[in-house]
Each structure stands twice: as structure tokens, then as C-alpha cells.
Design a protein around this motif. Structure first.
Motif, PDB file in Angstrom:
ATOM      1  N   VAL A 195      45.913  34.269  48.557  1.00 33.63           N
ATOM      2  CA  VAL A 195      44.354  34.630  48.504  1.00 33.63           C
ATOM      3  C   VAL A 195      43.953  34.554  47.086  1.00 33.63           C
ATOM      4  CG1 VAL A 195      42.586  36.454  49.314  1.00 33.63           C
ATOM      5  CG2 VAL A 195      44.727  36.302  50.452  1.00 33.63           C
ATOM      6  N   VAL A 196      42.623  33.944  47.061  1.00 30.72           N
ATOM      7  CA  VAL A 196      41.905  33.947  45.957  1.00 30.72           C
ATOM      8  C   VAL A 196      40.262  34.677  46.258  1.00 30.72           C
ATOM      9  CG1 VAL A 196      40.853  31.509  46.386  1.00 30.72           C
ATOM     10  CG2 VAL A 196      40.840  32.350  44.103  1.00 30.72           C
ATOM     11  N   ALA A 197      40.117  35.401  45.515  1.00 30.79           N
ATOM     12  CA  ALA A 197      38.871  36.106  45.711  1.00 30.79           C
ATOM     13  C   ALA A 197      37.786  35.761  44.437  1.00 30.79           C
ATOM     14  CB  ALA A 197      39.209  37.416  45.621  1.00 30.79           C
ATOM     15  N   TYR A 198      36.630  35.368  44.815  1.00 33.04           N
ATOM     16  CA  TYR A 198      35.555  34.802  43.781  1.00 33.04           C
ATOM     17  C   TYR A 198      34.511  35.911  43.652  1.00 33.04           C
ATOM     18  CZ  TYR A 198      37.390  30.178  44.152  1.00 33.04           C
ATOM     19  OH  TYR A 198      38.171  28.969  43.873  1.00 33.04           O
ATOM     20  N   ASN A 199      33.994  35.740  42.518  1.00 24.92           N
ATOM     21  CA  ASN A 199      32.772  36.513  42.344  1.00 24.92           C
ATOM     22  C   ASN A 199      33.289  38.132  42.032  1.00 24.92           C
ATOM     23  OD1 ASN A 199      30.223  35.915  41.329  1.00 24.92           O
ATOM     24  ND2 ASN A 199      29.809  34.711  43.252  1.00 24.92           N
ATOM     25  N   ILE A 200      34.424  38.470  41.568  1.00 26.32           N
ATOM     26  CA  ILE A 200      34.937  39.771  41.587  1.00 26.32           C
ATOM     27  C   ILE A 200      34.475  40.479  40.362  1.00 26.32           C
ATOM     28  CG2 ILE A 200      36.992  41.241  41.201  1.00 26.32           C
ATOM     29  CD1 ILE A 200      36.672  39.838  44.123  1.00 26.32           C
ATOM     30  N   GLU A 201      33.651  41.697  40.387  1.00 28.63           N
ATOM     31  CA  GLU A 201      33.214  42.501  39.430  1.00 28.63           C
ATOM     32  C   GLU A 201      34.335  43.394  39.100  1.00 28.63           C
ATOM     33  OE1 GLU A 201      30.014  42.391  38.400  1.00 28.63           O
ATOM     34  OE2 GLU A 201      29.300  40.997  39.876  1.00 28.63           O
ATOM     35  N   GLU A 202      34.385  43.845  37.940  1.00 28.87           N
ATOM     36  CA  GLU A 202      35.361  44.662  37.100  1.00 28.87           C
ATOM     37  C   GLU A 202      35.803  45.983  38.178  1.00 28.87           C
ATOM     38  OE1 GLU A 202      38.252  44.954  34.733  1.00 28.87           O
ATOM     39  OE2 GLU A 202      36.783  43.410  34.458  1.00 28.87           O
ATOM     40  N   PHE A 203      34.735  46.372  38.769  1.00 26.52           N
ATOM     41  CA  PHE A 203      34.986  47.660  39.393  1.00 26.52           C
ATOM     42  C   PHE A 203      35.942  47.307  40.830  1.00 26.52           C
ATOM     43  CE2 PHE A 203      30.939  46.365  41.120  1.00 26.52           C
ATOM     44  CZ  PHE A 203      31.054  46.520  42.280  1.00 26.52           C
ATOM     45  N   GLU A 204      35.606  46.221  41.342  1.00 25.23           N
ATOM     46  CA  GLU A 204      36.494  45.778  42.398  1.00 25.23           C
ATOM     47  C   GLU A 204      37.956  45.406  42.458  1.00 25.23           C
ATOM     48  OE1 GLU A 204      33.446  43.305  45.342  1.00 25.23           O
ATOM     49  OE2 GLU A 204      33.483  42.710  43.197  1.00 25.23           O
ATOM     50  N   LYS A 205      38.205  45.044  41.142  1.00 26.02           N
ATOM     51  CA  LYS A 205      39.778  44.823  40.779  1.00 26.02           C
ATOM     52  C   LYS A 205      40.608  45.959  41.357  1.00 26.02           C
ATOM     53  CE  LYS A 205      38.878  41.579  37.025  1.00 26.02           C
ATOM     54  NZ  LYS A 205      39.249  41.325  35.856  1.00 26.02           N
ATOM     55  N   GLU A 206      40.239  47.193  40.756  1.00 24.27           N
ATOM     56  CA  GLU A 206      41.090  48.345  41.081  1.00 24.27           C
ATOM     57  C   GLU A 206      41.117  48.539  42.570  1.00 24.27           C
ATOM     58  OE1 GLU A 206      41.896  52.960  39.995  1.00 24.27           O
ATOM     59  OE2 GLU A 206      40.983  51.712  38.718  1.00 24.27           O
ATOM     60  N   LEU A 207      39.943  48.548  43.199  1.00 23.42           N
ATOM     61  CA  LEU A 207      39.654  48.815  44.919  1.00 23.42           C
ATOM     62  C   LEU A 207      40.388  47.786  45.681  1.00 23.42           C
ATOM     63  CD1 LEU A 207      35.942  49.688  44.556  1.00 23.42           C
ATOM     64  CD2 LEU A 207      37.643  51.289  44.680  1.00 23.42           C
ATOM     65  N   LEU A 208      40.443  46.628  45.310  1.00 18.39           N
ATOM     66  CA  LEU A 208      41.064  45.549  46.114  1.00 18.39           C
ATOM     67  C   LEU A 208      42.594  45.698  45.992  1.00 18.39           C
ATOM     68  CD1 LEU A 208      38.813  42.621  45.730  1.00 18.39           C
ATOM     69  CD2 LEU A 208      39.408  43.661  47.867  1.00 18.39           C
ATOM     70  N   ALA A 209      42.928  45.918  44.553  1.00 18.39           N
ATOM     71  CA  ALA A 209      44.444  46.202  44.448  1.00 18.39           C
ATOM     72  C   ALA A 209      45.119  47.229  45.055  1.00 18.39           C
ATOM     73  CB  ALA A 209      44.738  46.307  42.794  1.00 18.39           C
ATOM     74  N   LYS A 210      44.286  48.274  45.055  1.00 17.48           N
ATOM     75  CA  LYS A 210      44.763  49.550  46.058  1.00 17.48           C
ATOM     76  C   LYS A 210      44.702  49.531  47.274  1.00 17.48           C
ATOM     77  CE  LYS A 210      43.596  54.234  46.425  1.00 17.48           C
ATOM     78  NZ  LYS A 210      42.697  55.662  46.134  1.00 17.48           N
ATOM     79  N   ALA A 211      43.938  48.701  47.641  1.00 12.95           N
ATOM     80  CA  ALA A 211      43.690  48.327  49.369  1.00 12.95           C
ATOM     81  C   ALA A 211      44.855  47.635  49.586  1.00 12.95           C
ATOM     82  CB  ALA A 211      42.467  48.027  49.718  1.00 12.95           C
ATOM     83  N   ILE A 226      39.289  36.228  40.439  1.00 18.20           N
ATOM     84  CA  ILE A 226      38.436  35.496  39.795  1.00 18.20           C
ATOM     85  C   ILE A 226      36.786  35.927  39.693  1.00 18.20           C
ATOM     86  CG2 ILE A 226      37.382  33.292  39.235  1.00 18.20           C
ATOM     87  CD1 ILE A 226      39.859  32.213  40.747  1.00 18.20           C
ATOM     88  N   SER A 227      36.472  36.357  38.523  1.00 15.07           N
ATOM     89  CA  SER A 227      35.237  36.671  38.199  1.00 15.07           C
ATOM     90  C   SER A 227      33.997  35.772  38.366  1.00 15.07           C
ATOM     91  CB  SER A 227      34.784  37.260  36.855  1.00 15.07           C
ATOM     92  OG  SER A 227      35.151  36.439  35.809  1.00 15.07           O
ATOM     93  N   ASN A 228      34.515  34.404  38.293  1.00 16.34           N
ATOM     94  CA  ASN A 228      33.369  33.415  38.316  1.00 16.34           C
ATOM     95  C   ASN A 228      32.997  32.997  39.949  1.00 16.34           C
ATOM     96  OD1 ASN A 228      35.243  32.724  36.112  1.00 16.34           O
ATOM     97  ND2 ASN A 228      33.451  31.201  35.739  1.00 16.34           N
TER      98      ASN A 228
END
Length: 146
Positions: A9-25, A35-37
Motif C-alpha cells: 500500500v502507498v498512502a499520499y498526503n500523509i500529515e506528520e500526526f497521521e504516521k503514528e496513527l496509521l502505523a499503530k492501526a 508519502i507527504s506529497n
């Protein structure tokens, strides 16, 4: 304990605060590239070899972008929004792309991350996504009347 099928999976437009939340889930189940872009023709190459893309409401998936994604091999899209207005759903239907959103009443960042990974898990295990599913065609798990 149920084994969940692994997805790339690739996720676009990821904000800094979303990284940990997605990784944990995700709990290290799926191969997530964050990817932040935003998704555009300059960043689409990150989708190569991926099963699913995750986008935000800021990513525009018009006919040309959907066609380019299809040609790369992407057949499944999850948007981290309730709205589907940024996706050409009519053309996604023509391509028979699976499209999901995150429709739960709780739209907190944590809930969106959990809904997103739940959609991946269900797809990985060939289950219907229920109210998250916006495919406009009949699949082997669910008949859609949308």
C-alpha cells in the motif's frame, strides 16, 4: 487468531500526526509506504507494485489519473474522507476499481486511521467493506445498488 492477508500500500498526503496513527492501526500487517506529497503525475510512480492506494480529500482522481493508476495496476482506492467528490466515480466504475471511504460518524484522526486499516484488512481477506464500499458493480461478496 485470524491471519490477515498482506497488502502492498502507498498512502499520499500523509500529515506528520497521521504516521503514528496509521502505523499503530496497521500493527505491521501491511507494507505501508507513507508519502507527504499529494498524488499527481509527478508522484504516481510510488504506486508501482502496490495493491492499494490511500488518498486524502485533497487528491484529485479524475479520469486521466484513474486511467494512469489502472495502467500501473492499481485496482483498489481508499480515501481518508467521507466525501467521494474528488474521485470520478463514474469512470472508476467503468474500470471496475474498488473504492472505499471512511464513513464512520467519528471522524477523529485515530478513527480514520482505524477505518482505513480495517478496509485494507477486509479487502485482504476478501470480505465486503459494508458502508465503506462504493463499488458500483457486483462483486463476489456483495451486490451493490448504489
Amino acid at each position: 487468531m485470524e491471519v490477515i492477508a498482506y497488502m502492498r500500500v502507498v498512502a499520499y498526503n500523509i500529515e506528520e500526526f497521521e504516521k503514528e496513527l496509521l502505523a499503530k492501526a496497521n500493527a505491521k500487517v501491511h507494507d505501508l509506504t507513507l508519502i507527504s506529497n499529494g498524488l499527481n503525475f509527478n508522484t504516481i510512480h510510488y504506486t508501482e507494485g502496490k495493491d492499494v492506494i490511500i488518498i486524502s480529500g485533497r487528491d484529485l482522481l479524475d479520469k486521466q489519473m484513474l486511467e494512469a493508476l489502472w495502467e500501473i495496476g492499481v485496482k483498489k482506492i481508499i480515501t481518508r474522507s467521507t466525501s467521494l467528490e474528488h474521485i470520478d466515480m463514474q469512470y472508476a466504475s467503468v474500470l471496475k476499481m474498488h473504492v472505499a471511504n471512511t464513513p464512520a460518524a467519528d471522524q477523529s484522526p485515530e478513527s480514520i486511521a482505524i477505518q482505513t486499516i480495517s478496509n485494507l484488512n477486509n479487502w485482504g481477506n476478501k470480505r465486503c467493506l459494508g458502508e465503506s464500499c462504493h463499488c458500483s458493480f457486483e462483486c463476489d461478496k456483495h451486490t451493490h445498488t448504489k
